[in-house]
Design a protein around this motif. Structure first.
Motif, PDB file in Angstrom:
ATOM      1  N   LYS A  44       2.875   0.564   9.744  1.00  0.00           N
ATOM      2  CA  LYS A  44       1.748   1.502   9.583  1.00  0.00           C
ATOM      3  C   LYS A  44       1.628   1.571   8.209  1.00  0.00           C
ATOM      4  O   LYS A  44       0.511   1.538   7.567  1.00  0.00           O
ATOM      5  CB  LYS A  44       2.144   2.936   9.995  1.00  0.00           C
ATOM      6  N   ALA A  45       2.668   1.794   7.191  1.00  0.00           N
ATOM      7  CA  ALA A  45       2.130   1.631   5.974  1.00  0.00           C
ATOM      8  C   ALA A  45       1.671   0.179   5.230  1.00  0.00           C
ATOM      9  O   ALA A  45       0.876   0.140   4.547  1.00  0.00           O
ATOM     10  CB  ALA A  45       3.343   1.777   5.055  1.00  0.00           C
ATOM     11  N   MET A  46       2.114  -0.819   5.978  1.00  0.00           N
ATOM     12  CA  MET A  46       1.623  -2.079   5.656  1.00  0.00           C
ATOM     13  C   MET A  46       0.195  -2.471   5.868  1.00  0.00           C
ATOM     14  O   MET A  46      -0.554  -3.165   5.466  1.00  0.00           O
ATOM     15  CB  MET A  46       2.498  -3.243   6.093  1.00  0.00           C
ATOM     16  N   GLN A  47      -0.306  -1.726   7.007  1.00  0.00           N
ATOM     17  CA  GLN A  47      -1.693  -1.852   7.581  1.00  0.00           C
ATOM     18  C   GLN A  47      -2.759  -1.157   6.413  1.00  0.00           C
ATOM     19  O   GLN A  47      -3.730  -1.616   6.179  1.00  0.00           O
ATOM     20  CB  GLN A  47      -1.976  -1.033   8.845  1.00  0.00           C
ATOM     21  N   GLY A  48      -2.176  -0.210   5.675  1.00  0.00           N
ATOM     22  CA  GLY A  48      -3.149   0.304   4.543  1.00  0.00           C
ATOM     23  C   GLY A  48      -3.052  -0.593   3.388  1.00  0.00           C
ATOM     24  O   GLY A  48      -4.019  -0.176   2.433  1.00  0.00           O
ATOM     25  N   ALA A  49      -2.335  -1.388   3.086  1.00  0.00           N
ATOM     26  CA  ALA A  49      -1.930  -2.266   2.074  1.00  0.00           C
ATOM     27  C   ALA A  49      -3.370  -3.503   2.023  1.00  0.00           C
ATOM     28  O   ALA A  49      -3.728  -3.870   3.011  1.00  0.00           O
ATOM     29  CB  ALA A  49      -0.902  -2.968   1.709  1.00  0.00           C
ATOM     30  N   GLY A  50      -4.159  -3.493   0.991  1.00  0.00           N
ATOM     31  CA  GLY A  50      -5.357  -4.263   0.777  1.00  0.00           C
ATOM     32  C   GLY A  50      -5.260  -5.462   0.263  1.00  0.00           C
ATOM     33  O   GLY A  50      -5.900  -6.382  -0.048  1.00  0.00           O
ATOM     34  N   SER A  51      -3.949  -5.629  -0.672  1.00  0.00           N
ATOM     35  CA  SER A  51      -3.804  -6.595  -1.638  1.00  0.00           C
ATOM     36  C   SER A  51      -2.359  -7.030  -1.677  1.00  0.00           C
ATOM     37  O   SER A  51      -1.486  -6.238  -1.271  1.00  0.00           O
ATOM     38  CB  SER A  51      -4.412  -6.479  -3.055  1.00  0.00           C
ATOM     39  N   LEU A  52      -2.088  -8.355  -2.039  1.00  0.00           N
ATOM     40  CA  LEU A  52      -0.977  -8.708  -2.059  1.00  0.00           C
ATOM     41  C   LEU A  52       0.036  -7.871  -3.166  1.00  0.00           C
ATOM     42  O   LEU A  52       1.148  -7.590  -2.721  1.00  0.00           O
ATOM     43  CB  LEU A  52      -0.825 -10.301  -2.708  1.00  0.00           C
ATOM     44  N   ASP A  53      -0.347  -7.492  -4.073  1.00  0.00           N
ATOM     45  CA  ASP A  53       0.320  -6.419  -5.335  1.00  0.00           C
ATOM     46  C   ASP A  53       0.317  -5.444  -4.529  1.00  0.00           C
ATOM     47  O   ASP A  53       1.568  -4.948  -4.866  1.00  0.00           O
ATOM     48  CB  ASP A  53      -0.834  -6.430  -6.477  1.00  0.00           C
ATOM     49  N   GLN A  54      -0.189  -4.834  -3.807  1.00  0.00           N
ATOM     50  CA  GLN A  54       0.312  -3.463  -3.018  1.00  0.00           C
ATOM     51  C   GLN A  54       1.388  -3.609  -1.905  1.00  0.00           C
ATOM     52  O   GLN A  54       2.230  -2.924  -1.890  1.00  0.00           O
ATOM     53  CB  GLN A  54      -0.792  -3.125  -2.292  1.00  0.00           C
ATOM     54  N   LEU A  55       1.097  -4.800  -1.255  1.00  0.00           N
ATOM     55  CA  LEU A  55       2.429  -5.312  -0.458  1.00  0.00           C
ATOM     56  C   LEU A  55       3.710  -5.443  -1.007  1.00  0.00           C
ATOM     57  O   LEU A  55       4.879  -5.131  -0.649  1.00  0.00           O
ATOM     58  CB  LEU A  55       1.964  -6.498   0.520  1.00  0.00           C
ATOM     59  N   GLN A  56       3.833  -6.102  -2.438  1.00  0.00           N
ATOM     60  CA  GLN A  56       5.037  -6.270  -3.249  1.00  0.00           C
ATOM     61  C   GLN A  56       5.564  -4.841  -3.556  1.00  0.00           C
ATOM     62  O   GLN A  56       6.826  -4.690  -3.612  1.00  0.00           O
ATOM     63  CB  GLN A  56       4.660  -7.339  -4.461  1.00  0.00           C
ATOM     64  N   SER A  57       4.629  -4.148  -4.065  1.00  0.00           N
ATOM     65  CA  SER A  57       5.047  -2.818  -4.406  1.00  0.00           C
ATOM     66  C   SER A  57       5.662  -2.022  -3.374  1.00  0.00           C
ATOM     67  O   SER A  57       6.448  -1.399  -3.756  1.00  0.00           O
ATOM     68  CB  SER A  57       3.740  -2.193  -5.213  1.00  0.00           C
ATOM     69  N   PHE A  58       4.890  -1.977  -2.411  1.00  0.00           N
ATOM     70  CA  PHE A  58       5.633  -1.401  -0.908  1.00  0.00           C
ATOM     71  C   PHE A  58       6.932  -1.968  -0.532  1.00  0.00           C
ATOM     72  O   PHE A  58       7.932  -1.290  -0.369  1.00  0.00           O
ATOM     73  CB  PHE A  58       4.597  -1.380   0.306  1.00  0.00           C
ATOM     74  N   ALA A  59       7.242  -3.262  -0.737  1.00  0.00           N
ATOM     75  CA  ALA A  59       8.454  -3.819  -0.236  1.00  0.00           C
ATOM     76  C   ALA A  59       9.565  -3.452  -1.214  1.00  0.00           C
ATOM     77  O   ALA A  59      10.510  -3.413  -0.951  1.00  0.00           O
ATOM     78  CB  ALA A  59       8.083  -5.400  -0.483  1.00  0.00           C
ATOM     79  N   LYS A  60       9.142  -3.319  -2.623  1.00  0.00           N
ATOM     80  CA  LYS A  60      10.206  -2.993  -3.657  1.00  0.00           C
ATOM     81  C   LYS A  60      10.613  -1.393  -3.404  1.00  0.00           C
ATOM     82  O   LYS A  60      11.744  -1.073  -3.503  1.00  0.00           O
ATOM     83  CB  LYS A  60       9.596  -3.071  -4.999  1.00  0.00           C
ATOM     84  N   GLN A  61       9.530  -0.494  -3.004  1.00  0.00           N
ATOM     85  CA  GLN A  61       9.869   0.856  -2.595  1.00  0.00           C
ATOM     86  C   GLN A  61      11.027   1.074  -1.440  1.00  0.00           C
ATOM     87  O   GLN A  61      11.911   2.034  -1.387  1.00  0.00           O
ATOM     88  CB  GLN A  61       8.739   1.660  -2.569  1.00  0.00           C
ATOM     89  N   VAL A  62      10.429   0.388  -0.463  1.00  0.00           N
ATOM     90  CA  VAL A  62      11.325   0.564   0.871  1.00  0.00           C
ATOM     91  C   VAL A  62      12.471  -0.164   0.993  1.00  0.00           C
ATOM     92  O   VAL A  62      13.306   0.050   1.932  1.00  0.00           O
ATOM     93  CB  VAL A  62      10.316   0.295   2.187  1.00  0.00           C
ATOM     94  N   ALA A  63      12.803  -1.202   0.165  1.00  0.00           N
ATOM     95  CA  ALA A  63      13.963  -1.991   0.194  1.00  0.00           C
ATOM     96  C   ALA A  63      15.255  -0.951  -0.183  1.00  0.00           C
ATOM     97  O   ALA A  63      14.984  -0.296  -1.202  1.00  0.00           O
ATOM     98  CB  ALA A  63      14.074  -3.466  -0.390  1.00  0.00           C
TER      99      ALA A  63
END
Length: 87
Positions: free
Chosen positions: A36-55
């Motif tokens: 669900k959180a990844m569906q809201g990401a619009g760019s690669l930078d947002q995905l990388q930021s999210f990955a760092k937060q949830v890891a």
């Protein structure tokens, strides 16, 4: 003397045999929330930021996991290439 034992079982049977807890429901919730959180990401930078937060432990956790996997791979490779034959 060398003894080899082969066990043919499913991952579920192995988990029960070893007495490990069933975390499939927790895993389903985690995967769903990440999806669900990844569906809201619009760019690669947002995905990388999210990955760092949830890891676990953030970026440090990712680096530790990467080092762990590299060391495991090196150990496996060195174990197969340095077999000593015993009669």
């Amino acid at each position: 003397m060398k003894v080899t034992v082969e066990v043919d079982c499913t991952p579920e049977e192995a988990r029960r045999f070893l007495g490990l807890p069933d975390v499939s429901k927790a895993n389903d919730v985690y995967v769903e929330s990440v999806a669900k959180a990844m569906q809201g990401a619009g760019s690669l930078d947002q995905l990388q930021s999210f990955a760092k937060q949830v890891a676990p432990m953030g970026e440090i956790g990712l680096k530790l996991f990467q080092n762990f996997m590299e060391q495991g791979g090196l150990g496996a490779m060195s174990g197969t290439s340095s077999k000593k034959s015993k009669d």
